[in-house]
Scaffold this active site. Structure first.
Site, PDB file in Angstrom:
ATOM      1  N   LYS A 116      -7.264  -1.179  10.317  1.00 36.77           N
ATOM      2  CA  LYS A 116      -8.568  -1.799  10.036  1.00 36.77           C
ATOM      3  C   LYS A 116      -8.378  -2.971   9.063  1.00 36.77           C
ATOM      4  O   LYS A 116      -7.642  -2.855   8.083  1.00 36.77           O
ATOM      5  CB  LYS A 116      -9.513  -0.753   9.440  1.00 36.77           C
ATOM      6  CG  LYS A 116     -10.960  -1.234   9.291  1.00 36.77           C
ATOM      7  CD  LYS A 116     -11.846  -0.095   8.788  1.00 36.77           C
ATOM      8  CE  LYS A 116     -13.294  -0.537   8.618  1.00 36.77           C
ATOM      9  NZ  LYS A 116     -14.136   0.534   8.032  1.00 36.77           N
ATOM     10  N   SER A 155     -17.969   5.464   8.723  1.00 39.54           N
ATOM     11  CA  SER A 155     -17.302   4.378   9.453  1.00 39.54           C
ATOM     12  C   SER A 155     -16.031   4.764  10.191  1.00 39.54           C
ATOM     13  O   SER A 155     -15.488   3.963  10.953  1.00 39.54           O
ATOM     14  CB  SER A 155     -16.977   3.223   8.508  1.00 39.54           C
ATOM     15  OG  SER A 155     -18.173   2.545   8.164  1.00 39.54           O
ATOM     16  N   SER A 201     -18.410   1.126  10.763  1.00 37.03           N
ATOM     17  CA  SER A 201     -17.842  -0.186  10.753  1.00 37.03           C
ATOM     18  C   SER A 201     -16.479  -0.292  11.440  1.00 37.03           C
ATOM     19  O   SER A 201     -16.114  -1.355  11.919  1.00 37.03           O
ATOM     20  CB  SER A 201     -17.706  -0.689   9.312  1.00 37.03           C
ATOM     21  OG  SER A 201     -16.773   0.101   8.590  1.00 37.03           O
TER      22      SER A 201
END
Lengths: 117, 501
Positions: free
Chosen positions: B80, B179, B155
């Site tokens: 990420k 997330s 996210s």
């Protein structure tokens, strides 16, 4: 900030029970200035009503906790975490400045800080 | 040769230890897969082809030299874009950091490197991890591999979509309000939020420091557990890191046994607002666990209903102060530096140009909540709610070992559906947020497809602080029982993506 009067939460809670918390376009403009974001008028038109809705949602918390409930600021109680007082390698000036928008003489170059008058 | 991208991390590791495939071959196969499908999925913000192949070659060299290697050495991973990796562009999905190359590795990246895990690239996310769909990314929206017209969750939608699209067998996410778990649920993959402090935040671009938790994503429970073990553990660089041994997550994933385990179904996380297909798969999974010997009871957590409002005070408050560092002085974007404008003006112009709508909303909300006269009514009250939620968990864990719920109220929604309705977007995280506020561990495991839309449903398991192993114990038992029922894992039911050459 937190010590601005112990009785305040009670008073505010009563106020919030009577009135839905809300925020005006002018207050949002003020917040944007405090947060150093140069919002456009179009953004203010768009964001102010959304913030008003969100503040009505989050205002629900004022109905919940009694005065004797202690606040939790961290998930797990860990206090006074210290590292050993030892020298450790750090970034070189070149590494530290590598991402700078502007650098001069091994320093960050910034716009003027003082007002001209 | 069989398609290497369809293998689990465990299978890939076996191919390497038995000499049937090299890490370079495996890495190249995943880079080829990214080239073939990422035009449609758009999971990656940056693919580090050269760096990944160099890391792979190094693992192959070490293996050839007979060096002792970790269980995931040579297996590729998607990272990420909120975690720093030295010399590799890191943006947190924001224009304000476009082109920034961190001068240091995050602890998570250091541990991935020492485990020999190959980092393929950086995955898309909502800007500064603020969002539940990747639609708040300043670059583009990631598409759900199950239905390209839908969001992959957020996210960390890029990480979960990369895993679901077979672009990587492993991925790293960060979970502040869901997330990792919500995108896991939406993409039919496994996502685990470790206990807060169980994984290090050093080098993680902070959203809300008292909530942010890095964690593992993969297609199987065992792969996820192996990655969890590789990245977790005490880190002196993070002052909130827990000085304890990593819970035995891999053993728990291998044990896959819930016989005698006490499971509590959270009464408040269901009913109105929950999609029928989500509830149906959830309740079937609970029944399945009962058949496997678990004792299931209903449990009430009365303060969970206040988790969402408390979260949207605590998070913006912490985010507004964390994001003050983006001041156009030391790194990132600088706008309006014309020799006349003051530093303050440049700062305001830069933050206006560099932040997206959701970031602006949350910074202003946080600024409001922390301003004098409101602090006690908002932030102070929210912190008290946090105490009440911790007490709900503590009371529940006196009766049961783990709590369960659906991971999300609905399945993945169409792109654009909630993009400009912040409150509808926030409600995605109703089930996941209580755990972040309390700091314990939780995970989402795939548990089937909803009847209405044939999209994946996530089964949410919540364990006490530092009992992350219990998540894997439940998840692997459920995974095995469902695979037996379906004749394979859920991902095998995903539609084939069109491949471009």
């Amino acid at each position: 900030m937190a010590g601005s009067g112990r009785n305040q939460p009670v008073i505010l809670r009563n106020q919030l029970d009577q009135f839905m918390p809300s925020i005006t376009r002018e207050e949002v403009a003020h917040l944007a200035r405090l947060a150093r974001i140069e919002l456009t008028d179009a953004e203010l038109d768009h964001l102010a009503p959304q913030l008003d809705q969100i503040i009505a949602l989050v205002g629900q918390v004022s109905q919940v906790a009694a005065d004797d409930i202690p606040p939790t600021s961290h998930a797990l109680p860990i206090t006074n975490v210290m590292r050993p007082d030892e020298n450790v390698p750090c970034l070189t000036p070149e590494q530290a400045l590598a991402g700078a928008p502007a650098a001069e003489e091994q320093r960050f170059r910034v716009p003027r800080i003082l007002e001209e008058d | 040769m069989t398609d290497l991208t369809r293998k689990t991390a465990v299978e890939l590791a076996e191919l390497m230890t038995s000499g049937q495939a090299s890490s370079v071959e495996i890495t190249q196969a995943h880079l080829d897969r990214i080239a073939a499908v990422d035009g449609a999925v758009q999971a990656f913000l940056h693919v580090d082809t050269e760096g990944a192949l160099a890391q792979a070659a190094e693992v192959d060299r070490k293996r050839g030299a007979g060096e002792q290697l970790g269980p995931l050495a040579g297996v590729p991973l998607a990272l990420k874009d909120v975690l720093t990796q030295e010399g590799v562009p890191t943006t947190a999905g924001s224009k304000i950091l476009e082109g920034w190359k961190p001068p240091y590795d995050s602890t998570v990246v250091k541990r991935l490197r020492s485990a020999g895990i190959v980092i393929l690239g950086k995955t898309n996310m909502d800007e500064f991890a603020m969002g539940s769909s990747t639609e708040n990314s300043a670059y583009f929206t990631t598409h759900n591999p199950w239905d390209l017209g839908r969001i992959p969750g957020g996210s960390g939608g890029g990480s979960s979509a990369a895993v679901a699209a077979y672009e990587a067998p492993l991925a790293i996410g960060t979970d502040t309000g869901g997330s990792i778990r919500q995108p896991g649920a939406f993409t039919g993959t496994v996502g685990v939020k470790p206990t807060y402090g169980g994984t290090s935040r050093y080098g993680l671009i902070a959203l809300a420091s008292s909530l942010d938790t890095p964690g593992p994503c993969a297609r199987t429970t065992l792969d996820t557990a192996l990655l969890h073990e590789a990245i977790a553990g005490y880190d002196p660089m993070d002052s909130t890191s827990i000085k304890q041994d990593v819970p035995p997550v891999v053993d728990a994933a291998r044990r896959a046994d819930v016989n005698g385990l006490r499971i509590g179904v959270v009464k408040e996380l269901g009913g109105e607002g929950y999609q029928p297909g989500v509830e149906a798969r959830f309740h079937e999974s609970v029944e399945l666990l009962t058949k496997l010997g678990a004792e299931v009871v209903e449990v009430s957590c009365p303060h969970f209903q206040y988790a969402l409002p408390a979260y949207y005070l605590i998070l913006p408050s912490e985010a507004s102060s964390n994001l003050a560092k983006f001041d156009a002085m030391r790194y990132g974007l600088r706008v309006g530096d014309d020799g006349v404008n003051s530093a303050e003006k440049v700062m305001s112009l830069t933050r206006e140009a560099g932040f997206g709508d959701e970031v602006k909303r949350r910074i202003m909300l946080g600024t409001h909540a922390l301003s004098s006269g409101y602090y006690d009514a908002y932030y102070g009250q929210a912190q008290k709610v946090r105490t009440l939620i911790q007490r709900d968990f503590a009371n529940a864990y006196e009766q049961v070992d783990v709590l369960v719920s659906p991971a999300t109220p609905t399945t993945a929604f169409p792109i654009g559906d909630r993009a400009d309705d912040p409150i509808a977007m926030y409600k995605n995280d109703l089930c996941t947020i209580p755990v972040n506020l309390a700091g314990n561990a939780a995970a989402s495991f795939p548990c089937g497809l909803a009847d209405e839309d044939d999209l994946p449903v996530g089964f949410h398991v919540m364990a006490p602080v530092m009992r992350d192993d219990l998540l894997y114990q439940v998840g692997s038992a459920l995974e095995a029982a469902l695979a037996e029922q379906w004749g394979g894992v859920l991902m095998a039911q995903a539609p084939e993506l069109e491949v471009t050459r």
